[in-house]
Structures are given as structure tokens and as C-alpha cells.
Design an enzyme around this catalytic site. Sequence first.
Site, PDB file in Angstrom:
ATOM      1  N   PHE A 363       0.846  -1.184   0.000  1.00  0.00           N
ATOM      2  CA  PHE A 363       0.000   0.000   0.000  1.00  0.00           C
ATOM      3  C   PHE A 363       0.888   1.242   0.000  1.00  0.00           C
ATOM      4  CE2 PHE A 363      -3.288   2.506   2.767  1.00  0.00           C
ATOM      5  CZ  PHE A 363      -3.594   3.303   1.677  1.00  0.00           C
ATOM      6  N   CYS A 364       0.657   2.139  -0.960  1.00  0.00           N
ATOM      7  CA  CYS A 364       1.357   3.421  -1.051  1.00  0.00           C
ATOM      8  C   CYS A 364       2.877   3.182  -1.147  1.00  0.00           C
ATOM      9  CB  CYS A 364       0.979   4.302   0.138  1.00  0.00           C
ATOM     10  SG  CYS A 364       1.543   6.014   0.014  1.00  0.00           S
ATOM     11  N   VAL A 365       3.671   3.790  -0.274  1.00  0.00           N
ATOM     12  CA  VAL A 365       5.110   3.585  -0.321  1.00  0.00           C
ATOM     13  C   VAL A 365       5.442   2.121  -0.071  1.00  0.00           C
ATOM     14  CG1 VAL A 365       7.332   4.308   0.619  1.00  0.00           C
ATOM     15  CG2 VAL A 365       5.452   5.935   0.510  1.00  0.00           C
ATOM     16  N   GLY A 367       3.907  -0.293  -1.371  1.00  0.00           N
ATOM     17  CA  GLY A 367       3.864  -0.909  -2.698  1.00  0.00           C
ATOM     18  C   GLY A 367       5.112  -0.631  -3.503  1.00  0.00           C
ATOM     19  N   LEU A 391      -1.763  -1.175  -3.978  1.00  0.00           N
ATOM     20  CA  LEU A 391      -2.839  -0.251  -3.638  1.00  0.00           C
ATOM     21  C   LEU A 391      -2.296   1.174  -3.593  1.00  0.00           C
ATOM     22  CD1 LEU A 391      -4.442  -2.222  -0.649  1.00  0.00           C
ATOM     23  CD2 LEU A 391      -4.885  -2.500  -3.098  1.00  0.00           C
TER      24      LEU A 391
END
Length: 629
Positions: A363-365, A367, A391
Site C-alpha cells: 500500500f502506497c510507499v 507498494g 494499492l
Amino acid sequence: MSKDQGTAFALTASLVQCKMPRFSQSFSGLAEAELAHPGAPLTETRTPVQERNSDDRSGAYAQAGGALLQKFLGLFPAGSEAGRIWQSLLAGHGADPSRLAALQAGYIQQQMALWGKMLARESGRSTSLALATGKGKDDGGRDMRFAGREWRDSGYHDYLRQVYELNSRFLNELVDTAELDGPAKQRLRFYTRQLIDAMSPANYAATNPEALQLALATNGESLHKGIRHLIEDVELGRVSMSDESAFEVGGNLATTPGVVVFENELIQLIQYTPATAKVRKQPLLMVPPCINKFYILDLQPENSFVRYAVEQGNTVFMLSWRNITEESLGGLGWDDYIADGVLQAIEVVRAISKSDKINALGFCVGGTLLSAALAVLRARGEERVASVTLLATMLDFSYPGDIGVFIDEASVAAREAAIGSGGILSGKELAFVFSALRANDLVWSYVVNNYLKGKSPDAFDILYWNADSTNLPGPMYCWYVRNMYLENKLREPGRLAMCGVPVDLGAIRLPTYILATREDHIVPWKTAYLSTRHLKGDTRFVLGASGHVAGVINPPAKNRRSYWKNDRLDAGADEWLAGAEELPGSWWSDWDAWLQAYSGGERAAPKKPGNARYKAIEPAPGRYVKVRV
């Protein structure tokens, strides 16, 4: 604090602290300019006869308009970053001064028309201040800051509101029509929005009729409470957005049952207790962002993505990043987060589950880190992952959105000189950056509610999490910002080396589920869509409604929002959306159906967490996530 972050602070501070020019000063010289067209739009088109009749007034308009603009620019110290940003606005109109003069003339006409209508209302000749100003996003009828009847019952405050809206439209038109290159215009747009947001009359006690009436109705108690809230927030070092007494990590947040089965100086790894008699053979590892706490994915039971995944029969593991508060950890770099973070977690999950491959989600960083780790594994010739879910993740930083305003060579070099070789980046500083991206929602609305009206913020789990900041080691942060945001090297095969090997996103040939959210202000969805160009496996791209967090945390049981799907990924982002099907509800169900195909069948749920080597250390959510700064 970086140069651009300081500028954002300075814009608001200078407006609050400096002596604003009086109305008569700002519009000096306009008395001689006869206004033949009050209420005309900013870009008025006149007939030839009207043009000839206005020749004798054009000089007065230009002179008065120029004086007004200079008075505005004079609010900012000469040579300051804020001053240079606003001077670029003049430079952007230097090639065609007539365009600027036309905008100024239309603006002044409307200001004087509004002034006249206010005088007429005060004398009883009119009851409305409405002007034919055209449509705009700052229209008071759609702006919740001015939704209260007090803004229309009082002629003075109705006038303030409309002046503010007119000024906002004028500034936006000045920026929109300025001839500047893309980055310069984006920067100017960002700071213009900061200025417009900060200067709203709703933000100040003396000009907010709702706050004034509340103070009278409570005999000043609302102001007393507001001052107390302000003092408390000064001590906190931030604006309170949620009733923080309502939540406790491990109490009513991050409560999905589980056990910490591994830890090192950087991470703890949680294994969650199965909720089904049988589980999918391939376990699922979640990699959250390291700039926030993992429990955004495990809030309360009714909106916990972790709990949902466990209830679908997944054996879920969660990586919990350490909040860097010890100077001894301030030297950690990007490679440490890959090797001792993501890669270490993958190996522990494989060992505990006795599975050659696992499913992984970032998720975000998180990812970005996960994708980088997968590229490292691929460069080593190792296959450890069966599928990947990303995500709200950026892999190509070509269009980073408003965050890019804060990043340039000078600011990155200054940061590297300060903490690039060791040190800690404050999580509160990062929190400010993200709040500044949505200042009306995440700053000024709470200034009004908490300080001007003396109210306490509501209990909101997502905003409690948002305020739970996480520090980062300086070398890791500097490497990330330079190589991703500033130089955008990750998208280029072999440009970056990590953990001793050159990395290539194109070598990641795994089934991939990519979720972006349509209103994301941190990872613009069209930028997330670029990942489909770099990852070469079988990819599904899904677009969720809402923003960076609310669009991700959307449990199916609530049957809210919608999402878009389109299997064609050979088109650009706009064409993809035009051909996409909008489906009601949550993307969670679609993701779970997709993930099931890569789960390797079922087996009996494990009776206890860990194994002989990786034993239970402490109950979830663990110690690391509870450290606050």
C-alpha cells in the site's frame, strides 16, 4: 523543514501578521474611473462602440489595476521564496500585458459593482448582493464554509463572502492565463490555492459571523474553549483532527487477533489467527507504508481490511515498521528497508507457512518498496512470490501531483546536507506536507471548529491514524525522494541498483492487481495507471471512488461508493476510463475473487502461529506500532 514547506507556512503567516491595506488604499484612483458595465464577467467582450467609449477610461483601469496588483505583491517580503513565486505571476503575463489589463479591468468593475450593491443594501434600496460573476468552484452556494444563514443575514458578512469569492476567481484566472511552463504553473497554482484557502473570512474570528454569534450566545465560553484547544494543540505541535481520547491502538484499533512471530531492529511481523477451518495454501503478506502506521489496514472490526482478508480464508501476515526515534537507527537506508524489511518478511512467511511462494500486497510507499524488492529477487533469479497487489502505489513518478511542488534539486540537496548521511526526518513534518495538500479539509476546517467555535473534533478513526506520525531515517528518505520523485529512475531498467543488483520493473512478470482511487491527491490515479506500462505480468487495473485512504478502506458490508473496471490496458488513462464499466460497491470483493485464483487450493488452518524457529513474541499489534512521536 524544506524551503518549499517553509514557504507554505510563510504564505499563511505573512497574511495573518502583515498589515493589510485598507479598502480605500487598495482601490485608490478608481473613483475617477466611470464603470459602465458593473457585474460584467472577468473576460468581458465589448462591441466596437463600447470599446471607443471606454478609451478614455482604459488608462485609469490599467493604472488602478496595476497599483492593486503591486499592493498585493507588496504583502510578501522582497527576495523571499513567497515573493519570488508571486513575481513569477507577473512574468507569466509579460508577453501580453493587454490580457492582464483586461482581467484587471473586469475585476475592478465587479469590485466596484459589489461595493455599490452593498451601499444600496445598507440604505434599504436592495436586499441582494448577487453579482453576475459566472460559475466557479468558489460559489458560495456550493461552498460549505459559507453555508450558514449568518453569511447572508448580515450585509457586511455577505459582502465579505462575495469579495473573497471574487478575489479567488480573479487569482485563479491570473494563474490559468499566465504563460508559464508546466512545473512553474503547477507550483503557482498550488501556492495560489494555499493563499485562497488561508484568506477565507471564515478562518478568522472577527470575520466569521457564525463564530461571533456563538460567542455571544455562550457569553464567551466558546472563545474560552477555543483558546484552550489552541494551547493544547500548540503543545502537541499540530492541529487536532479527531477526539484522540476515543481510540487506543490495541484497544479498539488494530484488534484483529494475532501474534508477533518475528522482529528485528526495523520491523515486527504479525501472523493473524485464522477465522476459518480451512485456509488458502498461499499465505498473504501485507506491506504497509513506512511513513504511516500499518493499522490503516486494521482499523475497527467493521472496516478492517486485515479482518476481511482473514475471514475470506487467507493466512495473513503484516509487516509493522518501526517508528525511528533512536538516533542509532538514523543511518538506515533504502536498501535496509528492502533487505531487513520486505525481503526478510518474505522469507519468514515462507518458512512459517512451508510455502515456496506467497502472495504479497503493498500500500502506497509499501507498494513501491514491495515492487523494488520483487525486482531485486528477480535480478537474483529467485522466485518467491505468486502474485502482487499494489494499492495506491507509484512506480513511475512522472506526474506526482502536488507533492512535486515540494521537491526540486535545491530542496533535496539541502535535505541531503542535513540528514542524508544520518539523522531523523520528523513524522510531524511529513504530516504537515500531506495536510497542506488539502488545507481546507485538513487544516482550516479544524481551525474554525476547534479554535473559533470552541468545539471538540469528532471521533474519527482514519483521522486518528492520520495524526499518528512516523519518523524516517534521513538516508532512506533522501535516497527515496531523489531517486524516485526528483529523478524518477525506478521506471528505467538498470538505472538503480538495490541490495547490490541492478533492478528492472519489467522483469517482474507476476499476476498483478493494481488499485488506484479517482480522487487521490497523493498518488494521482493516472500516475498509478502508468505502472501497467512497466510491469509485464498479467495485470488488472481497477479504479476506486474517493481518495487515497477512503477509497482503499471501503468494506463491502457498507455497500458504499463504486469502482471501475476495464480489461483493456493498451490505451491511455482517459481512454481506459471512458471504456470502463462502473460497478456499485467495494473493490474488496473483486480483489478477493482475483486473489483466489493464486491461492494454491486449501489446507487445514494452522493450530498455532509461527513454528519451531519463529515463536510467538507478543500479541498483536505489537510494540513497534504503539510508539508515538
